[in-house]
Design a protein around this motif. Structure first.
Motif, PDB file in Angstrom:
ATOM      1  N   ASP A  34      37.943 -23.209 -12.062  1.00  0.00           N
ATOM      2  CA  ASP A  34      38.693 -23.527 -13.252  1.00  0.00           C
ATOM      3  C   ASP A  34      37.823 -24.561 -13.965  1.00  0.00           C
ATOM      4  O   ASP A  34      37.738 -25.712 -13.289  1.00  0.00           O
ATOM      5  N   PRO A  35      37.175 -24.473 -15.098  1.00  0.00           N
ATOM      6  CA  PRO A  35      36.393 -25.609 -15.456  1.00  0.00           C
ATOM      7  C   PRO A  35      37.179 -26.726 -16.320  1.00  0.00           C
ATOM      8  O   PRO A  35      36.780 -27.893 -16.067  1.00  0.00           O
ATOM      9  N   GLN A  36      38.312 -26.386 -16.277  1.00  0.00           N
ATOM     10  CA  GLN A  36      39.269 -27.693 -16.878  1.00  0.00           C
ATOM     11  C   GLN A  36      39.913 -28.481 -15.414  1.00  0.00           C
ATOM     12  O   GLN A  36      39.691 -29.753 -15.673  1.00  0.00           O
ATOM     13  N   GLU A  37      40.347 -27.750 -14.397  1.00  0.00           N
ATOM     14  CA  GLU A  37      40.640 -28.472 -13.295  1.00  0.00           C
ATOM     15  C   GLU A  37      39.654 -29.144 -12.487  1.00  0.00           C
ATOM     16  O   GLU A  37      39.693 -30.212 -12.057  1.00  0.00           O
ATOM     17  N   TYR A  38      38.334 -28.626 -12.532  1.00  0.00           N
ATOM     18  CA  TYR A  38      37.442 -28.904 -11.486  1.00  0.00           C
ATOM     19  C   TYR A  38      36.074 -29.153 -12.448  1.00  0.00           C
ATOM     20  O   TYR A  38      34.984 -28.950 -11.769  1.00  0.00           O
ATOM     21  N   ALA A  39      36.074 -29.735 -13.658  1.00  0.00           N
ATOM     22  CA  ALA A  39      35.113 -30.057 -14.426  1.00  0.00           C
ATOM     23  C   ALA A  39      33.850 -30.722 -13.796  1.00  0.00           C
ATOM     24  O   ALA A  39      32.779 -30.569 -13.842  1.00  0.00           O
ATOM     25  N   LEU A  40      34.231 -31.968 -12.913  1.00  0.00           N
ATOM     26  CA  LEU A  40      33.227 -32.883 -12.228  1.00  0.00           C
ATOM     27  C   LEU A  40      32.557 -32.125 -11.206  1.00  0.00           C
ATOM     28  O   LEU A  40      31.320 -32.232 -11.229  1.00  0.00           O
ATOM     29  N   THR A  41      33.237 -31.243 -10.655  1.00  0.00           N
ATOM     30  CA  THR A  41      32.799 -30.650  -9.262  1.00  0.00           C
ATOM     31  C   THR A  41      31.753 -29.394  -9.837  1.00  0.00           C
ATOM     32  O   THR A  41      30.644 -29.468  -9.300  1.00  0.00           O
ATOM     33  N   LYS A  42      32.022 -28.827 -11.146  1.00  0.00           N
ATOM     34  CA  LYS A  42      31.218 -27.680 -11.838  1.00  0.00           C
ATOM     35  C   LYS A  42      29.973 -28.299 -12.083  1.00  0.00           C
ATOM     36  O   LYS A  42      28.596 -28.003 -11.649  1.00  0.00           O
ATOM     37  N   ASP A  43      30.011 -29.531 -12.886  1.00  0.00           N
ATOM     38  CA  ASP A  43      28.866 -30.209 -13.269  1.00  0.00           C
ATOM     39  C   ASP A  43      27.861 -30.800 -12.154  1.00  0.00           C
ATOM     40  O   ASP A  43      26.676 -30.659 -12.206  1.00  0.00           O
ATOM     41  N   TYR A  44      28.454 -31.165 -11.012  1.00  0.00           N
ATOM     42  CA  TYR A  44      27.847 -31.790 -10.082  1.00  0.00           C
ATOM     43  C   TYR A  44      27.188 -30.577  -9.126  1.00  0.00           C
ATOM     44  O   TYR A  44      25.784 -30.641  -8.672  1.00  0.00           O
TER      45      TYR A  44
END
Length: 505
Positions: free
Chosen positions: A15-25
């Motif tokens: 979920d891009p809202q809940e795990y935005a930092l992980t997706k970017d990383y």
């Protein structure tokens, strides 16, 4: 937060809202799959082991199980390191405390080395570059007493500047609160007064601890760092322990100095007392000898015939005068010994002649009580070297006491030579002395505390003086006794004695 394993098959599906930092990383570092296992200690996550793959795909159950095992082993490793670190710190504290105690035991009268060791040790253990000790003095101010690794200009300022409770200095704050005070950064605290000196000394983070005992404030101990780093709770506790040791050292030095001063005062008073007694004894003996001499001449009829009634009175005057003279002589001897003025007149003497003199002097006393008085002195004893008059005085005292405390039986003086020493024994069949009384009879003004002894009178000085005289000869005097079976007083002195001055002190 959840203390559980998280398994991401494909980071692009997060979920891009809940795990935005992980997706970017994930995009930044090029990975798609991720497995995280918490490192749990008592149900709480203290860390995490994270595995990542560049391609998407699930980790197997076996891999997840292995990662959980490794996470558990990592927790054990961390705990071991913590335990080892705590043990090492505990040993460091114990070693440091031992070092301080050693210095305290060696520096009995000098407080400086103790405080210096305390502050140096505290600074080393608490990871501080500098330190200082301030002691409360009679003017109500805290004065610098010891310092560690301070800039000379900073130390000179501290040495010359008294600190008062309530001032905007670390010492003033600790003194006011009576509790530890931390200063995170002295250079950036507008409420800290001497910031100019803090700049000179490169002082940043500081810790001050009160030196307390039973609620009383003795001083303040301070540590300082050249970096901004707060002191930990454990370091504050350690600093408090060292402050307690500093207080103990201050109290010990104060008490020891007081005892030393009192001892000196008592020594001076004792010398004055002994000198006074010696002078008074001389002043009393002169008229007393005259009284005894005139009564003897009157009793002998040199001043004409004396009526029968008066003759009895004169004899009583003579007897009481000689008794009083004996007491005065005892006091004079004791005062000379205490003042260190009793000097032995060393000369050659014969044990047989000395024993003969003593028996002749005490024969009438023994005859008056129907006691057998005898001696056992072997022929061929060598000539001794010592103060014959004083040794005769000792034997006279022992034989006189034996006759006094023996109502029936005998009193005998025995002599022998053993390994270069004379052994002179006075054996009686008297009352005997209880074990608890045998040690104290050689002390001044001490007598065996029973009814028969009180009836016999005396001052309790004879045995004390005898012991001192024997010790001056490098010998000793002892007693063996059993109640109802008599006593044996034994004097052991070197055949060729050398005066021991210390025994008279």
């Amino acid at each position: 937060i959840e203390a559980r394993v998280t398994h991401v098959v494909d980071t692009e599906e997060l979920d891009p809202q809940e795990y935005a930092l992980t997706k970017d990383y994930a995009v930044q570092h090029g990975f798609r799959a991720q497995l995280n296992a918490p490192m749990l200690q008592e149900g709480r996550a203290i860390g995490c082991i994270c595995l990542r793959r560049r391609n998407p795909g699930a980790f197997t159950s076996r891999q997840i199980e292995l990662l959980e095992t490794f996470a558990a082993q990592a927790v054990i490793a961390i705990q071991n390191v913590h335990l080892f670190t705590e043990l090492r710190e505990a040993l460091e504290y114990q070693t440091a405390t031992s070092e301080v105690l050693k210095v305290m035991s060696r520096s009995t009268f000098d407080l400086g080395p103790v405080l210096q060791t305390v502050i140096e040790t505290a600074a080393r253990l608490c990871k501080a570059e500098m330190g200082g000790v301030f002691q409360l003095e009679d003017d109500g101010a805290f004065h610098w007493k010891a310092g560690h690794a301070l800039d000379p200009r900073y130390q000179e300022h501290e040495r010359e500047t008294p600190h008062y409770p309530g001032e905007d200095t670390l010492v003033g704050r600790v003194a006011l609160r009576g509790a530890p005070v931390s200063e995170l950064d002295a250079l950036n605290d507008p409420a800290y007064g001497p910031r100019d000196m803090a700049e000179i000394g490169q002082v940043r983070s500081m810790l001050g601890v009160p030196m307390l005992r039973d609620g009383r404030l003795f001083g303040v101990m301070c540590l300082a760092r050249t970096r901004v780093e707060a002191f930990s709770t454990k370091q504050v506790e350690a600093m408090t322990v060292f402050a307690d040791q500093a207080v103990i050292a201050i109290e010990n030095v104060r008490l020891i100095n007081e005892i030393r001063d009192k001892s000196h005062q008592l020594e001076v008073a004792s010398q004055h007392k002994s000198q006074f007694l010696a002078n008074m004894s001389h002043e009393l003996r002169t008229p007393l000898n005259a009284i005894i001499g005139y009564t003897e001449m009157m009793a002998d009829g040199l001043y004409g015939d004396v009526p029968e009634k008066a003759q009895g009175v004169l004899e009583r005057v003579q007897a009481n005068g000689r008794h009083l003279l004996g007491l005065i002589n005892d006091v004079l001897d004791l005062s000379k010994i205490e003042a260190g003025q009793l000097v032995l007149a060393m000369e050659e003497y014969s044990v047989a002649d000395m024993v003969g003199t003593v028996l002749s002097a005490t024969e009438s006393l023994a005859r008056a009580k129907n006691l057998r008085l005898g001696s056992d002195v072997p022929a061929g004893l060598p000539t001794g070297t010592g103060d014959a008059r004083r040794l005769t005085q000792v034997l006279l005292n022992l034989v006189g006491n034996a006759i006094k405390f023996t109502d029936q039986g005998s009193v005998e003086v025995r002599a022998a030579q053993v390994d270069g020493r004379f052994e002179l024994s006075v054996v009686d069949t008297g009352f005997g002395i209880a074990p608890e009384d045998q040690a104290k009879i050689f002390e001044e003004f001490q007598q065996v505390d029973n009814t028969s002894t009180r009836k016999k009178g005396g001052t309790g000085l004879g045995l004390s003086i005898s012991r001192r005289i024997v010790e001056l000869h490098g010998g000793r005097i002892t007693v063996e006794s059993e109640v109802g079976k008599g006593s044996i007083f034994k004097v052991v002195v070197p055949v060729n004695a050398s005066p021991i001055k210390e025994a008279a002190q």
